[in-house]
Write an enzyme that holds these catalytic residues in place. Sequence first.
Site, PDB file in Angstrom:
ATOM      1  N   ARG A 264      62.510  40.109  47.627  1.00  0.00           N
ATOM      2  CA  ARG A 264      61.526  41.191  47.025  1.00  0.00           C
ATOM      3  C   ARG A 264      61.927  41.862  45.999  1.00  0.00           C
ATOM      4  O   ARG A 264      60.977  42.564  45.295  1.00  0.00           O
ATOM      5  CB  ARG A 264      61.198  41.889  48.076  1.00  0.00           C
ATOM      6  CG  ARG A 264      60.007  43.061  48.154  1.00  0.00           C
ATOM      7  CD  ARG A 264      59.436  43.414  49.463  1.00  0.00           C
ATOM      8  NE  ARG A 264      60.287  43.611  50.425  1.00  0.00           N
ATOM      9  CZ  ARG A 264      61.238  44.328  50.663  1.00  0.00           C
ATOM     10  NH1 ARG A 264      61.499  45.348  49.653  1.00  0.00           N
ATOM     11  NH2 ARG A 264      61.956  44.433  51.768  1.00  0.00           N
TER      12      ARG A 264
ATOM     13  N   TYR B 142      36.689  46.402  35.495  1.00  0.00           N
ATOM     14  CA  TYR B 142      36.878  44.931  36.562  1.00  0.00           C
ATOM     15  C   TYR B 142      36.484  45.462  38.034  1.00  0.00           C
ATOM     16  O   TYR B 142      36.713  46.261  38.399  1.00  0.00           O
ATOM     17  CB  TYR B 142      38.151  44.350  36.464  1.00  0.00           C
ATOM     18  CG  TYR B 142      38.348  43.350  37.283  1.00  0.00           C
ATOM     19  CD1 TYR B 142      37.983  41.875  36.805  1.00  0.00           C
ATOM     20  CD2 TYR B 142      39.035  43.234  38.424  1.00  0.00           C
ATOM     21  CE1 TYR B 142      38.000  40.790  37.769  1.00  0.00           C
ATOM     22  CE2 TYR B 142      39.418  42.344  39.424  1.00  0.00           C
ATOM     23  CZ  TYR B 142      38.594  40.931  38.905  1.00  0.00           C
ATOM     24  OH  TYR B 142      38.756  39.856  39.913  1.00  0.00           O
TER      25      TYR B 142
ATOM     26  N   ASP C 233      44.271  47.443  30.190  1.00  0.00           N
ATOM     27  CA  ASP C 233      43.922  46.024  30.857  1.00  0.00           C
ATOM     28  C   ASP C 233      43.850  45.208  29.650  1.00  0.00           C
ATOM     29  O   ASP C 233      42.608  45.153  28.920  1.00  0.00           O
ATOM     30  CB  ASP C 233      42.861  46.110  31.790  1.00  0.00           C
ATOM     31  CG  ASP C 233      42.586  44.648  32.747  1.00  0.00           C
ATOM     32  OD1 ASP C 233      43.186  43.688  32.064  1.00  0.00           O
ATOM     33  OD2 ASP C 233      42.151  44.818  33.695  1.00  0.00           O
TER      34      ASP C 233
ATOM     35  N   LYS D  65      44.689  34.644  34.364  1.00  0.00           N
ATOM     36  CA  LYS D  65      43.772  34.394  33.385  1.00  0.00           C
ATOM     37  C   LYS D  65      44.496  33.779  32.290  1.00  0.00           C
ATOM     38  O   LYS D  65      45.124  32.574  32.357  1.00  0.00           O
ATOM     39  CB  LYS D  65      42.905  35.567  32.801  1.00  0.00           C
ATOM     40  CG  LYS D  65      42.525  36.392  34.142  1.00  0.00           C
ATOM     41  CD  LYS D  65      41.375  35.725  34.823  1.00  0.00           C
ATOM     42  CE  LYS D  65      41.191  36.451  36.385  1.00  0.00           C
ATOM     43  NZ  LYS D  65      40.871  37.906  36.237  1.00  0.00           N
TER      44      LYS D  65
HETATM   45  C1  LIG Z   1      40.888  39.113  36.989  1.00  0.00           C
HETATM   46  C2  LIG Z   1      41.014  40.250  36.663  1.00  0.00           C
HETATM   47  C3  LIG Z   1      41.649  41.395  37.137  1.00  0.00           C
HETATM   48  C4  LIG Z   1      42.167  41.141  38.410  1.00  0.00           C
HETATM   49  O1  LIG Z   1      43.339  40.076  38.558  1.00  0.00           O
HETATM   50  P1  LIG Z   1      43.569  39.308  39.752  1.00  0.00           P
HETATM   51  O2  LIG Z   1      44.645  38.411  39.219  1.00  0.00           O
HETATM   52  O3  LIG Z   1      42.547  38.397  39.918  1.00  0.00           O
HETATM   53  O4  LIG Z   1      44.220  40.076  40.908  1.00  0.00           O
HETATM   54  C5  LIG Z   1      41.863  42.611  36.668  1.00  0.00           C
HETATM   55  N1  LIG Z   1      41.254  42.828  35.307  1.00  0.00           N
HETATM   56  C6  LIG Z   1      40.727  41.741  34.572  1.00  0.00           C
HETATM   57  C7  LIG Z   1      39.791  42.208  33.274  1.00  0.00           C
HETATM   58  C8  LIG Z   1      40.265  40.697  35.280  1.00  0.00           C
HETATM   59  O5  LIG Z   1      39.602  39.822  34.500  1.00  0.00           O
END
Ligand SMILES: *Cc1c(COP(=O)(O)O)cnc(C)c1O
Length: 390
Positions: free
Chosen positions: A52, A104, A176, A201
């Site tokens: 962890r 998001y 982000d 992503k």
């Molecule tokens: C998918 C996404 C998230 C969240 O990420 P997860 O891996 O699904 O927890 C946050 N910000 C953006 C812009 C995203 O596309």
Amino acid sequence: MAKNKKNTKFLTKSIHTGNRIDETGAAVTPLHLTSTFRQPSFSSSEQFVYSRTGGPTIDALEENFAMLEDAKFSFAFASGMAAMSAIFLMFKPGDHVLISQNVYGGVFRLVTKVLNDNGVDFDFIDTTNLKIIKDSIRNNTKLIHLETPSNPLLEIADISSVSKLCKPKNILVSVDNTFMSPCGQKPLNLGADIVMHSTTKYIGGHSDILSGALMVNDKSSAEKITLIQNTAGALPSPFDAWLLLRSVKTLSLRVERHFSNAMIIANWLKNHKKVTRVIYPGLKDHPQHAIAKKQQKNPEGKSVFGGIISFELNSTVNVNKFAKKLNFITLAESLGGVKTLISCPYSMTHASVPKKEKEKLGITKNLLRLSVGIEDVEDLISELDLAINH
Ligand SMILES: *Cc1c(COP(=O)(O)O)cnc(C)c1O
């Protein structure tokens, strides 16, 4: 937590950073599936103790992640939302946080449903407007969280102007960077303090891993995040870390194709009779095209505009019939994978947003979001054309 090495070019570094060769000589970083590590004595403190806190596969990945954003420190998480939660856990009751209004959906839910009673004050504001940001800053504002480009309207915030405004006030700027990936935008180099990725992503890139990352340069933020990462316990599994190390090796090649395909499709959609609106930061009529051109650069320094397009079909097109005609293009949430995905924000990602609010934002029933994959662009265009003319 891992330190970055700065020397060679991005494509070379993305393949080699963190790629450790052990005593077996295996050419690829080995995968260590273990929850705990043997210690030489009761009183020793070895680099790896318990998984962890960290292990060799995660450590290799974090070294690579730091390189991606030119960061001193990086942290791997089990999801983008785990990374986002770690950012918010850095703050305490009485602190004030500003967030992009079209953030998001999961972040919106985290703030309004989970953290709302924890004593940190959150405000959602239009972060494309510097005056609004200035007017929203209070004495106790500690963080501004930008999502740029935003989802699904692809609004752009000017990272360097916001950072310049916040630095003298000791307000941290987090970005982000999921939509652009490190091959399309480098927020730390533009003055931001924290970069967050849903590595689910583009970085994972194949729609098969859920994970997240944070990158920072500042030691005191790094120490806070180290404690949160270890204590809250949202590390990715070593197996996912190993897959991510594999993904990153092709990140810049994949992203280059995602972005060039998207530019071609955006221009094609713009000229389609049945398309009433195309939102793509690479089109000159995008309201923040100039900022996108300035801040979104690929590793060679060329302006890039992302792989996501939102477009609206006119009222003669039935979106459900349109969807039934699709073949390679998969109807699904998420983005950034090699396969093209399409979603309808109105009924999918933004289903929980009140109807009036959606209308105000311009998220209509016929607005679709395309995550352009790396398939042959002519095949994608002919499939879209067939579906639009169903
Ligand atoms: C998918 C996404 C998230 C969240 O990420 P997860 O891996 O699904 O927890 C946050 N910000 C953006 C812009 C995203 O596309």
